[in-house]
Design a protein around this motif. Structure first.
Motif, PDB file in Angstrom:
ATOM      1  N   ARG A 132      -4.513 -12.031   9.879  1.00 45.54           N
ATOM      2  CA  ARG A 132      -3.223 -12.572   9.445  1.00 45.54           C
ATOM      3  C   ARG A 132      -2.322 -11.499   8.854  1.00 45.54           C
ATOM      4  NH1 ARG A 132      -2.798 -13.267   3.950  1.00 45.54           N
ATOM      5  NH2 ARG A 132      -4.729 -13.258   2.732  1.00 45.54           N
ATOM      6  N   ARG A 133      -2.911 -10.431   8.325  1.00 41.00           N
ATOM      7  CA  ARG A 133      -2.101  -9.352   7.766  1.00 41.00           C
ATOM      8  C   ARG A 133      -1.654  -8.366   8.851  1.00 41.00           C
ATOM      9  NH1 ARG A 133      -6.169  -9.883   3.520  1.00 41.00           N
ATOM     10  NH2 ARG A 133      -5.182 -10.451   1.523  1.00 41.00           N
ATOM     11  N   CYS A 134      -2.596  -7.917   9.657  1.00 42.34           N
ATOM     12  CA  CYS A 134      -2.306  -6.826  10.589  1.00 42.34           C
ATOM     13  C   CYS A 134      -1.428  -7.255  11.757  1.00 42.34           C
ATOM     14  CB  CYS A 134      -3.602  -6.229  11.111  1.00 42.34           C
ATOM     15  SG  CYS A 134      -4.578  -5.394   9.832  1.00 42.34           S
ATOM     16  N   ALA A 135      -1.517  -8.511  12.169  1.00 45.35           N
ATOM     17  CA  ALA A 135      -0.744  -8.951  13.324  1.00 45.35           C
ATOM     18  C   ALA A 135       0.755  -8.798  13.102  1.00 45.35           C
ATOM     19  CB  ALA A 135      -1.079 -10.413  13.649  1.00 45.35           C
ATOM     20  N   GLY A 136       1.187  -8.939  11.852  1.00 44.73           N
ATOM     21  CA  GLY A 136       2.616  -8.888  11.590  1.00 44.73           C
ATOM     22  C   GLY A 136       3.116  -7.629  10.916  1.00 44.73           C
ATOM     23  N   SER A 137       2.203  -6.773  10.455  1.00 41.43           N
ATOM     24  CA  SER A 137       2.660  -5.612   9.670  1.00 41.43           C
ATOM     25  C   SER A 137       2.086  -4.283  10.137  1.00 41.43           C
ATOM     26  CB  SER A 137       2.309  -5.815   8.189  1.00 41.43           C
ATOM     27  OG  SER A 137       0.908  -5.790   7.982  1.00 41.43           O
ATOM     28  N   TRP A 138       1.451  -4.263  11.324  1.00 38.29           N
ATOM     29  CA  TRP A 138       0.853  -3.005  11.783  1.00 38.29           C
ATOM     30  C   TRP A 138       1.882  -1.895  11.925  1.00 38.29           C
ATOM     31  CZ3 TRP A 138       2.718  -0.840  16.198  1.00 38.29           C
ATOM     32  CH2 TRP A 138       3.446  -1.682  17.053  1.00 38.29           C
ATOM     33  N   TRP A 139       3.082  -2.244  12.362  1.00 41.12           N
ATOM     34  CA  TRP A 139       4.108  -1.223  12.601  1.00 41.12           C
ATOM     35  C   TRP A 139       4.621  -0.591  11.305  1.00 41.12           C
ATOM     36  CZ3 TRP A 139       8.864  -1.920  10.407  1.00 41.12           C
ATOM     37  CH2 TRP A 139       9.157  -3.216   9.927  1.00 41.12           C
ATOM     38  N   SER A 140       4.606  -1.378  10.215  1.00 38.55           N
ATOM     39  CA  SER A 140       5.071  -0.812   8.946  1.00 38.55           C
ATOM     40  C   SER A 140       4.094   0.229   8.418  1.00 38.55           C
ATOM     41  CB  SER A 140       5.282  -1.924   7.906  1.00 38.55           C
ATOM     42  OG  SER A 140       4.057  -2.537   7.545  1.00 38.55           O
ATOM     43  N   GLU A 141       2.817   0.127   8.825  1.00 37.00           N
ATOM     44  CA  GLU A 141       1.842   1.147   8.459  1.00 37.00           C
ATOM     45  C   GLU A 141       2.212   2.480   9.111  1.00 37.00           C
ATOM     46  OE1 GLU A 141      -0.971   1.074   6.635  1.00 37.00           O
ATOM     47  OE2 GLU A 141      -1.241  -1.067   6.214  1.00 37.00           O
ATOM     48  N   LEU A 142       2.560   2.433  10.386  1.00 38.62           N
ATOM     49  CA  LEU A 142       2.830   3.660  11.136  1.00 38.62           C
ATOM     50  C   LEU A 142       4.172   4.275  10.804  1.00 38.62           C
ATOM     51  CD1 LEU A 142       1.440   2.587  14.625  1.00 38.62           C
ATOM     52  CD2 LEU A 142       0.257   3.751  12.755  1.00 38.62           C
ATOM     53  N   THR A 143       5.037   3.530  10.137  1.00 33.85           N
ATOM     54  CA  THR A 143       6.331   4.065   9.703  1.00 33.85           C
ATOM     55  C   THR A 143       6.360   4.311   8.194  1.00 33.85           C
ATOM     56  OG1 THR A 143       7.203   1.803   9.554  1.00 33.85           O
ATOM     57  CG2 THR A 143       7.607   3.019  11.599  1.00 33.85           C
ATOM     58  N   TYR A 144       5.241   4.070   7.525  1.00 34.07           N
ATOM     59  CA  TYR A 144       5.101   4.290   6.079  1.00 34.07           C
ATOM     60  C   TYR A 144       6.098   3.458   5.273  1.00 34.07           C
ATOM     61  CZ  TYR A 144       2.187   8.059   7.724  1.00 34.07           C
ATOM     62  OH  TYR A 144       1.186   8.762   8.362  1.00 34.07           O
ATOM     63  N   MET A 145       6.402   2.277   5.776  1.00 35.62           N
ATOM     64  CA  MET A 145       7.294   1.346   5.089  1.00 35.62           C
ATOM     65  C   MET A 145       6.515   0.182   4.477  1.00 35.62           C
ATOM     66  SD  MET A 145      10.396   1.218   7.879  1.00 35.62           S
ATOM     67  CE  MET A 145      11.326   0.027   6.917  1.00 35.62           C
ATOM     68  N   MET A 146       5.190   0.328   4.399  1.00 39.04           N
ATOM     69  CA  MET A 146       4.348  -0.799   4.008  1.00 39.04           C
ATOM     70  C   MET A 146       4.580  -1.299   2.580  1.00 39.04           C
ATOM     71  SD  MET A 146       2.778   2.305   3.736  1.00 39.04           S
ATOM     72  CE  MET A 146       1.635   2.660   5.037  1.00 39.04           C
ATOM     73  N   ASN A 147       5.257  -0.517   1.750  1.00 32.61           N
ATOM     74  CA  ASN A 147       5.517  -0.973   0.388  1.00 32.61           C
ATOM     75  C   ASN A 147       6.835  -1.733   0.270  1.00 32.61           C
ATOM     76  OD1 ASN A 147       3.140   0.123  -0.799  1.00 32.61           O
ATOM     77  ND2 ASN A 147       4.060   2.150  -0.646  1.00 32.61           N
ATOM     78  N   PHE A 148       7.542  -1.849   1.377  1.00 35.14           N
ATOM     79  CA  PHE A 148       8.776  -2.622   1.406  1.00 35.14           C
ATOM     80  C   PHE A 148       8.730  -3.746   2.438  1.00 35.14           C
ATOM     81  CE2 PHE A 148      10.072   1.569  -0.197  1.00 35.14           C
ATOM     82  CZ  PHE A 148      10.683   1.184  -1.384  1.00 35.14           C
ATOM     83  N   ILE A 149       8.060  -3.491   3.572  1.00 36.79           N
ATOM     84  CA  ILE A 149       7.929  -4.491   4.625  1.00 36.79           C
ATOM     85  C   ILE A 149       6.463  -4.559   5.040  1.00 36.79           C
ATOM     86  CG2 ILE A 149       8.686  -5.212   6.923  1.00 36.79           C
ATOM     87  CD1 ILE A 149      11.127  -3.420   6.571  1.00 36.79           C
ATOM     88  N   PRO A 150       5.771  -5.628   4.709  1.00 35.18           N
ATOM     89  CA  PRO A 150       6.202  -6.771   3.902  1.00 35.18           C
ATOM     90  C   PRO A 150       6.271  -6.403   2.422  1.00 35.18           C
ATOM     91  CG  PRO A 150       3.896  -6.988   4.458  1.00 35.18           C
ATOM     92  CD  PRO A 150       4.382  -5.766   5.174  1.00 35.18           C
ATOM     93  N   PHE A 151       7.136  -7.079   1.686  1.00 33.36           N
ATOM     94  CA  PHE A 151       7.316  -6.730   0.280  1.00 33.36           C
ATOM     95  C   PHE A 151       6.077  -7.073  -0.544  1.00 33.36           C
ATOM     96  CE2 PHE A 151       8.858  -7.196  -4.061  1.00 33.36           C
ATOM     97  CZ  PHE A 151       9.656  -6.067  -4.198  1.00 33.36           C
ATOM     98  N   ASP A 152       5.422  -8.172  -0.187  1.00 31.41           N
ATOM     99  CA  ASP A 152       4.204  -8.581  -0.890  1.00 31.41           C
ATOM    100  C   ASP A 152       3.052  -7.692  -0.434  1.00 31.41           C
ATOM    101  OD1 ASP A 152       2.090  -9.777  -2.132  1.00 31.41           O
ATOM    102  OD2 ASP A 152       2.507 -11.797  -1.391  1.00 31.41           O
ATOM    103  N   SER A 153       2.496  -6.920  -1.362  1.00 28.83           N
ATOM    104  CA  SER A 153       1.415  -5.994  -1.005  1.00 28.83           C
ATOM    105  C   SER A 153       0.181  -6.716  -0.483  1.00 28.83           C
ATOM    106  CB  SER A 153       1.041  -5.134  -2.221  1.00 28.83           C
ATOM    107  OG  SER A 153       0.621  -5.956  -3.303  1.00 28.83           O
ATOM    108  N   ASP A 154       0.055  -8.010  -0.767  1.00 31.77           N
ATOM    109  CA  ASP A 154      -1.091  -8.773  -0.287  1.00 31.77           C
ATOM    110  C   ASP A 154      -0.989  -9.065   1.203  1.00 31.77           C
ATOM    111  OD1 ASP A 154      -3.578 -10.192  -0.861  1.00 31.77           O
ATOM    112  OD2 ASP A 154      -2.456 -12.018  -0.417  1.00 31.77           O
TER     113      ASP A 154
END
Length: 263
Positions: A132-154
């Motif tokens: 449920r986490r990786c399906a929607g936020s994998w791309w923010s990991e590769l762009t180092y935006m993970m602390n803003f998108i998604p805003f909730d660190s969980d």
């Protein structure tokens, strides 16, 4: 560098100690929370033991690595500036290319392989937490935006990578501050003081506005994790202290104060 290695070792031991306690709390919980959290039935709970604070405060140990990153990064960049080989865009691109393949491979294993190896009563919960986490936020990991998108660190795919996101932002910030310092030192110091002061002001505002606290056993910590824990605008001072420490080291060396010159 032996003192820096000592800082790494002690901080890593501290962080592992803290996570050994905190991670089970988040995953499955403890069956004896009455022995951990104070209640009318137990005033001698673990949270009242001063040694318990050593465990709970381990979350601050990560700042050691921000300090080291700023310190070593500033030293290396200073050498490039003095040699005339410095390029901010080149430095950022090389850093991205150095970190991202390993990050992408780790995410591939974590997201697409690791869940299939799970077994036992918590397997379904574990698998769901990944998918449920990786399906929607994998791309923010590769762009180092993970602390803003998604805003909730969980909701971040690999939650522990928040450090890489902050460190990349701090590195980009340093690429602007360091040339400023070597152009005119006063401007570099002013930039560090201003950004640190701004970070402190934002942190205080968040604490007051949202009633945040680092107390881990109630909803205060949930709100703290959401608004402040992993955000670069609350973590920047530790990195900037490392940058400033490299400048102080350089100033001392210019005055002849080195490790070899001390008795």
């Amino acid at each position: 560098t032996d003192c820096l290695n000592g800082m790494r070792v002690l901080s890593m031991i501290w962080i592992i100690l803290g996570h050994t306690f905190l991670m089970p709390t988040a995953i499955s919980g403890y069956g004896n929370m009455q022995d951990v959290v104070e209640s009318p039935l137990n005033r001698n709970a673990a949270e009242n033991n001063p040694f318990m604070m050593t465990i709970l405060s381990a979350q601050s140990g990560v700042d050691t690595f921000f300090f080291l990153s700023g310190f070593l990064g500033a030293l290396g960049t200073a050498q490039e500036i003095q040699k005339g080989t410095f390029g901010a865009g080149k430095g950022i691109a090389l850093r991205y290319l150095r970190l991202t393949p390993s990050l992408a491979f780790a995410m591939l294993v974590y997201w697409q392989i690791w869940p299939h190896l799970a077994s036992g009563p918590f397997a379904a919960r574990f698998q769901d937490s990944i998918y449920r986490r990786c399906a929607g936020s994998w791309w923010s990991e590769l762009t180092y935006m993970m602390n803003f998108i998604p805003f909730d660190s969980d909701d971040v795919c690999m939650g522990w990578t928040w450090y890489l996101g902050d460190d990349m932002i701090f590195f980009i910030l340093a690429m602007g501050i360091l040339p400023l310092y070597y152009h005119r030192r006063a401007l570099g110091w002013m930039a560090v003081v201003f950004i640190s002061g701004l970070s402190f002001a934002i942190t205080v505002w968040l604490i007051v506005r949202y009633d945040l606290s680092i107390y881990v056993f109630d909803d205060h910590y949930t709100k703290y994790s959401y608004y402040a824990y992993s955000k670069p605008y609350t973590r920047a001072p530790a990195y900037l202290v490392g940058v400033a420490a490299s400048w102080l080291k350089e100033l001392l060396e210019e005055r002849g104060v080195t490790r070899e010159s001390r008795p």
